[in-house]
Design a protein around this motif. Structure first.
Motif, PDB file in Angstrom:
ATOM      1  N   PRO A 190       3.668  -0.254   4.175  1.00 11.90           N
ATOM      2  CA  PRO A 190       4.825  -0.361   3.269  1.00 11.90           C
ATOM      3  C   PRO A 190       6.115  -0.759   3.988  1.00 11.90           C
ATOM      4  CG  PRO A 190       4.290   1.956   3.658  1.00 11.90           C
ATOM      5  CD  PRO A 190       3.225   1.149   4.337  1.00 11.90           C
TER       6      PRO A 190
ATOM      7  N   LYS B 127       0.920  13.459  -0.927  1.00 12.80           N
ATOM      8  CA  LYS B 127       0.999  11.997  -0.826  1.00 12.80           C
ATOM      9  C   LYS B 127       1.122  11.366  -2.206  1.00 12.80           C
ATOM     10  CE  LYS B 127      -1.149  11.260   3.623  1.00 12.80           C
ATOM     11  NZ  LYS B 127      -2.410  11.082   4.338  1.00 12.80           N
TER      12      LYS B 127
ATOM     13  N   GLU C 246      -6.218   4.594   6.076  1.00  9.91           N
ATOM     14  CA  GLU C 246      -7.070   4.604   4.889  1.00  9.91           C
ATOM     15  C   GLU C 246      -7.714   3.244   4.653  1.00  9.91           C
ATOM     16  OE1 GLU C 246      -4.979   6.088   1.391  1.00  9.91           O
ATOM     17  OE2 GLU C 246      -4.447   7.880   2.559  1.00  9.91           O
ATOM     18  N   LYS C 247      -6.975   2.177   4.958  1.00  7.44           N
ATOM     19  CA  LYS C 247      -7.462   0.839   4.630  1.00  7.44           C
ATOM     20  C   LYS C 247      -8.416   0.279   5.686  1.00  7.44           C
ATOM     21  CE  LYS C 247      -5.369   0.524   0.787  1.00  7.44           C
ATOM     22  NZ  LYS C 247      -6.154   0.776  -0.408  1.00  7.44           N
TER      23      LYS C 247
ATOM     24  N   LYS D 141       8.507   7.502  -4.883  1.00  2.93           N
ATOM     25  CA  LYS D 141       8.852   6.178  -4.361  1.00  2.93           C
ATOM     26  C   LYS D 141       8.877   5.157  -5.490  1.00  2.93           C
ATOM     27  CE  LYS D 141       6.404   3.447  -1.619  1.00  2.93           C
ATOM     28  NZ  LYS D 141       5.251   3.307  -0.706  1.00  2.93           N
TER      29      LYS D 141
ATOM     30  N   CYS E  85       2.769   7.053   7.208  1.00  3.26           N
ATOM     31  CA  CYS E  85       2.274   7.340   5.866  1.00  3.26           C
ATOM     32  C   CYS E  85       0.755   7.379   5.840  1.00  3.26           C
ATOM     33  CB  CYS E  85       2.777   6.304   4.865  1.00  3.26           C
ATOM     34  SG  CYS E  85       2.077   4.666   5.130  1.00  3.26           S
TER      35      CYS E  85
END
Lengths: 503, 162
Positions: free
Chosen positions: A466, B98, A493-494, B105, A488
């Motif tokens: 991000p 999260k 995760e990806k 956000k 984050c």
């Protein structure tokens, strides 16, 4: 009625019979239509009330409950029969039976399930209690967050009145008993019985010193007997099957069964009911099917914000009131949250303190200010700024809060800190000495890095970042700029190639 | 109290008085009255509290004390689509934080706040007792289970035309 069919056997892989669930409190949940009283009657509802009224011996009934060894299922574990006896003693023009359905423990939903699945058993047990202690009025204090349970209770109360199970002259005995509902408004402390009573009176739910106990001076100053939903749900089977039957289940000092809300990182989440004395290992691995994604078991949290975190060392401990307290946790209302290797125990302690700080009613200083200080110390540690001295402060302050708080909330609020300090000291030390979070949870203490050997340059991480902290051309090794990274975890995760790691 | 000033319309005031009367104007019924009042107005502005105090014959401070004590009562209007994120233990362990961050956000508002257009508001719930579906998010009456942060955008999109 209880019979062999309600004993559910879980077969472990390989076909051999293993940990057994035994449904007493949950006996009718999922079996009957909770909105149809005929269905409940078909399963024996109100038979225990009829028996108690026909016997006409309230003291004998109280003795039965005492002999059964039933203890309060809301957390404290106070002997139910004794409580009834204490409430029966005072002479008063009006007494009250209160059902505590203010299930505030995050991660617990036993009471909700009983009320939604078998509301009549609670009404019946309240009437039995009323007869035993000489009360004609019952009140159910329920969380406003449980709309379905409220609706079903309303239906059940209406139907019970229509059938003559509530109201005047029950079963021609001359005994009158009726039930009203009172609503909570989101305050954890209202699970404490004096706070609950104040809340029912329309006041702020602040606890008061005991004595006087509610059994002497409770709702509107009258003798009041407060029991939890699950406790009430265990009463009718005891009346019908006898104290000896109930006392034959469980351990020496904890009789019968306990409902647990199994949740967290476990394969099979949901409600279970097991005989007291079942081990944590049986619950987690046999009934719960072990941990998700084959991860390693790290801790199980019992007792909610008042309880503690137990470790692998406790897996073979038989679950009962006294063993859990000896292990530094408590039964609580029955929340059981399983945690794996990815959970940071310092953060978990901080999570519970955050809860306590928010839910402290503010009446007594140790709880209001002490817990806030505990929280700040934990935050300091999770930011990597803690020292060994802070650990001592944590420990000492915890003991002071336990000793000096007014009610059960403050007296038990440091338990998550003390139990993690004791059972996971290494993890605290890693935060303090090495400024590392071994579980990779505390953001200030971790770095996301790319392992060059595993990176194939697919750009998935860079595209999902991000803040555009990841650079690298297609089919080239990528790189995370730590100055930009906000940790984050999107890249982790990806990534399909295990190239992103937490350091 | 609050900076939000509202003027109770005639019929609203009458409705509120009727609620108080239905509980016999008993001061012990304060919490039940406030539940009903919040059901009518969606929140409990100062004017509503003042009127309840008058009807039940208790000091406004008592009403305010109760309203601010219980997390269920709010003095700020919620959005048309109130988002409630469960931050109970089971949801926490399965990553509710999260998910919460992602909602904040996407909507650029904090916990307990409402978007300027009044469309969404974010609140945290302690436990909805649906731990099997953790992490759980509720928008109005609709429940979303096992929510992952990257699904948040799609969930918000469902309310695009509202």
């Amino acid at each position: 009625m209880l019979n062999e069919e309600t004993v559910i056997r879980n077969r472990a892989e390989g076909g051999k019979t293993s940990a057994t669930q035994l449904r007493i409190a949950l006996r009718n949940c999922g079996v009957i239509d909770p909105e149809d009283i005929e269905d409940a009657i078909g399963q024996g509802a109100y038979a225990a009330l009829a028996k108690v009224l026909a016997d006409g011996d309230p003291e004998g009934t109280i003795r039965t409950i005492m002999d059964s060894g039933l203890r309060g299922r809301g957390g404290g574990g106070f002997p139910t029969g004794l409580k009834w006896q204490l409430s029966a003693r005072p002479q008063a023009d009006q007494k009250y039976v209160v059902c505590n359905a203010d299930e505030g423990d995050p991660g617990a939903f036993m009471d909700r399930s009983i009320l939604e699945g078998d509301p009549h058993t609670v009404l019946e047990a309240m009437a039995i209690c009323g007869y035993c202690i000489g009360a004609t009025k019952g009140l159910i204090y329920i969380r406003a967050e449980y709309p379905l349970a409220i609706e079903r209770l309303h239906i059940a109360i209406r139907q019970a009145r229509d059938y003559g199970f509530l109201g005047e002259d029950l079963f021609g005995s001359g005994f009158a008993f009726d039930i009203e509902m009172r609503y909570g408004a989101g305050a954890f402390v209202c699970g404490e019985e004096t706070a609950l009573i104040h809340s029912m009176e329309g006041l702020r739910g602040e606890p008061t010193l005991k004595p006087p106990f509610p059994s002497e001076s409770g709702y509107l100053g009258k003798p009041t007997n407060v029991n939890n939903v699950e406790t009430f749900a265990s009463v009718p089977p005891i009346i019908l099957k006898g104290a000896a039957w109930f006392a034959s289940i469980g351990t020496e000092k904890s009789k019968g069964t306990k409902v647990f809300a199994l949740a967290g990182k476990i394969n099979k989440v949901g409600l279970i009911e097991v005989p007291m004395g079942t081990t944590l290992r049986e619950v987690i691995y046999e009934i719960g099917g072990g941990l998700q994604h084959g991860k390693a078991f790290k801790a199980v949290q019992t007792g909610g914000p008042s309880g503690g975190c137990l470790t692998t060392a406790h897996l073979d401990t038989p679950i009962d009131y006294d063993n859990l307290i000896a292990a530094g946790s408590m039964m609580g209302s029955g929340g059981m949250i399983v945690m794996d290797e990815d959970d940071c125990m310092v953060s978990v302690a901080k999570f519970f303190l955050d809860f306590t700080v928010e839910e402290s009613c503010g009446k007594c200083t140790p709880c209001r200010i002490g817990n806030k200080r505990l929280y700040e110390l934990l935050e300091k540690i999770t930011r990597g700024q803690g020292t060994r001295e802070d650990l001592d402060h944590l420990y000492n302050l915890s003991l002071v809060i336990k000793d000096t708080s007014l009610c059960g909330l403050g007296q038990s609020s440091p338990n998550p800190v003390l139990s993690t300090l004791h059972n996971f000291r290494d993890e605290y030390l890693a935060h303090v000495d090495e400024h590392k979070c071994p579980a990779g949870v505390c953001r200030e203490l971790i770095r996301y890095e790319i392992v060059p050997e595993n990176c194939v340059g697919c750009t998935a991480c860079a595209r999902n970042c991000p803040v555009n902290a990841i650079s690298g051309e297609r089919k080239q090794i990528h790189f995370i700029d730590q100055a930009i990274c906000i940790k984050c975890g999107a890249c982790l995760e990806k990534c399909k190639f295990d190239a992103v790691i937490i350091n | 109290m609050t900076s939000i000033k509202v003027e109770l319309k005639q019929h609203q005031a009458e409705k509120l008085r009727e609620v108080c009367r239905s509980f016999g104007n008993q001061e012990g019924e304060l919490i039940n009255v406030l539940h009903k009042a919040q059901g009518i107005f969606g929140y409990l502005p100062a004017e509503v509290q003042e009127m309840v105090a008058e009807e039940l014959n208790v000091p406004v401070a008592r009403v305010y004390g109760v309203v601010t004590f219980y997390s269920f009562f709010s003095m700020i209007p919620k959005g048309r689509n109130p988002i409630s994120i469960c931050t109970g233990t089971a949801c926490y362990v399965r990553g509710a934080e999260k998910v919460l961050d992602e909602f904040r956000k996407q909507l650029s508002i904090g916990i307990g706040e409402t978007t300027p257009d009044g469309k969404f508001s974010i609140n945290c719930l302690r436990c909805v007792g649906a731990c099997g579906l953790a992490p759980v998010v509720m928008i109005g009456e609709k429940t979303y289970g096992r929510v992952a942060p990257d699904e948040v955008k799609a969930i918000l999109k469902e309310y695009e035309n509202d």
